[in-house]
Enzyme design. Structure first.
Site, PDB file in Angstrom:
ATOM      1  N   SER A 118       0.844  -1.191   0.000  1.00 30.03           N
ATOM      2  CA  SER A 118       0.000   0.000   0.000  1.00 30.03           C
ATOM      3  C   SER A 118       0.882   1.245   0.000  1.00 30.03           C
ATOM      4  O   SER A 118       1.690   1.435  -0.903  1.00 30.03           O
ATOM      5  CB  SER A 118      -0.966  -0.048   1.194  1.00 30.03           C
ATOM      6  OG  SER A 118      -1.987   0.909   1.059  1.00 30.03           O
ATOM      7  N   GLU A 215      -1.570  -2.822  -8.223  1.00 32.37           N
ATOM      8  CA  GLU A 215      -2.815  -3.053  -7.483  1.00 32.37           C
ATOM      9  C   GLU A 215      -3.297  -1.713  -6.957  1.00 32.37           C
ATOM     10  O   GLU A 215      -2.581  -0.711  -7.039  1.00 32.37           O
ATOM     11  CB  GLU A 215      -2.599  -4.058  -6.353  1.00 32.37           C
ATOM     12  CG  GLU A 215      -1.501  -3.681  -5.349  1.00 32.37           C
ATOM     13  CD  GLU A 215      -2.005  -2.959  -4.107  1.00 32.37           C
ATOM     14  OE1 GLU A 215      -3.239  -2.918  -3.902  1.00 32.37           O
ATOM     15  OE2 GLU A 215      -1.175  -2.431  -3.357  1.00 32.37           O
ATOM     16  N   HIS A 280      -4.622  -5.615  -1.608  1.00 36.34           N
ATOM     17  CA  HIS A 280      -5.458  -5.343  -0.446  1.00 36.34           C
ATOM     18  C   HIS A 280      -6.536  -6.394  -0.177  1.00 36.34           C
ATOM     19  O   HIS A 280      -7.326  -6.212   0.741  1.00 36.34           O
ATOM     20  CB  HIS A 280      -6.124  -3.969  -0.601  1.00 36.34           C
ATOM     21  CG  HIS A 280      -5.188  -2.813  -0.403  1.00 36.34           C
ATOM     22  ND1 HIS A 280      -4.293  -2.413  -1.364  1.00 36.34           N
ATOM     23  CD2 HIS A 280      -4.997  -1.981   0.656  1.00 36.34           C
ATOM     24  CE1 HIS A 280      -3.603  -1.371  -0.926  1.00 36.34           C
ATOM     25  NE2 HIS A 280      -4.012  -1.089   0.285  1.00 36.34           N
TER      26      HIS A 280
END
Length: 310
Positions: A118, A215, A280
């Site tokens: 992230s 992502e 995630h």
């Protein structure tokens, strides 16, 4: 400039000390303790950095001041007794502190394992550029999936201790968005962070010759379109060898996201492997960056030439 293989740190062994740092958002205490218990169950010795439980006095989305977060990471890395540095969670804030890290001291301390995803994308790029170091896009001790999902836990544990057992990456859901086969070195992370990193001294100017793994979370399709378009217009995707796509949690119905990905990435003329699952989603696998391998969209596989750690 072509993406090159990076230096691999050593694998972990029972009894190793691992440092827990918070480069980004504040840490939920209950999740942190649950994550520490899992690490202890792997016969690791987790040590929590001094400012991990801090909250910024004015900006409550940050785990303490930029200076304190940078100092924690630098000191953890430079501790000769520490074998790995695990980021406690993502959120936001890594970009604010990355310029404050003591890169001279970090380079002198040598290679160690760095784990996170992230917002930690900014650190993956920085350690690649400033250290030439391979890193792990993997679950974090105070993030929900690490605490609750045994498949995610096992993927990280195997990568840390038995990396030769996880040279085939991604979930069995993977398949071709664009067919083909490509060889290159893995890099990537959260698409919005890669876009936000453009033009900074800690980011590579292009993914030329690389296998770019992307992502995202929480970006509606039009915003995701903007992110991918910025990466395209900037030249960041020029010469990329192949693309692997992970999870797109809270980005809208997948068929809408898939149509957008095909529209923005399909014209590059390279293989695109979708639904690899990293990112995630709950059962996300650990993905190493800086490792050479082969992406085969037709077979639905991404296979590393060598283990992620030595």
């Amino acid at each position: 400039m072509t993406v090159e293989s990076l230096v691999r740190p050593r694998r972990l062994r029972a009894g190793d000390r691992v440092a827990i740092v918070a480069p980004s958002g504040p840490i939920p205490e209950d999740r942190l303790q649950a994550g520490l218990d899992i690490l202890r169950g792997w016969d690791l010795d987790p040590v929590v950095a001094p400012h991990v439980k801090d909250t910024h006095p004015a900006l409550d989305y940050l785990a303490g001041t930029d200076e304190a977060r940078a100092r924690d990471l630098t000191e953890a890395w430079c501790d000769p007794g520490t074998a790995a540095v695990l980021c406690a969670r993502g959120g936001y804030g890594a970009q604010r502190m990355v310029d404050l890290l003591d890169w001279t001291a970090i380079r002198a301390a040598g290679p160690k394992v760095l784990v996170g995803y992230s917002d930690i994308t900014a650190l993956h790029e920085a350690f690649a550029v400033r250290m030439g170091l391979a890193t792990l896009h993997g679950p974090m001790p105070a993030a929900g999936a690490f605490v609750t999902n045994t498949r995610t836990q096992e993927s990280l544990r195997a990568t840390l201790f038995e990396p030769e057992s996880v040279r085939s990456l991604g979930l069995e859901t993977a398949g071709a968005l664009v067919p083909g086969r490509a060889r290159g070195v893995t890099l990537g992370g959260c698409a919005s962070l890669l876009a936000a990193d453009l033009g900074t001294p800690h980011a590579r100017p292009s993914a030329r010759g690389g296998l770019l793994l992307l992502e995202e979370v929480g970006e509606e399709p039009y915003r995701l379109d903007r992110i991918l378009t910025q990466l395209l217009r900037s030249g960041r995707l020029d010469g990329v060898a192949g693309i692997g796509l992970g999870s797109w949690e809270e980005c809208g119905p997948y068929e809408e996201v898939r149509a957008l990905l095909a529209d923005r990435l399909g014209g590059l003329g390279v293989p695109v492997l979708e639904r690899m699952g990293f990112g995630h989603q709950e059962d996300a696998p650990t993905i190493p960056f800086g490792i050479p391998g082969v992406l085969d969209a037709d077979a639905g596989t991404l296979t590393l030439d060598v283990p992620a750690l030595i």
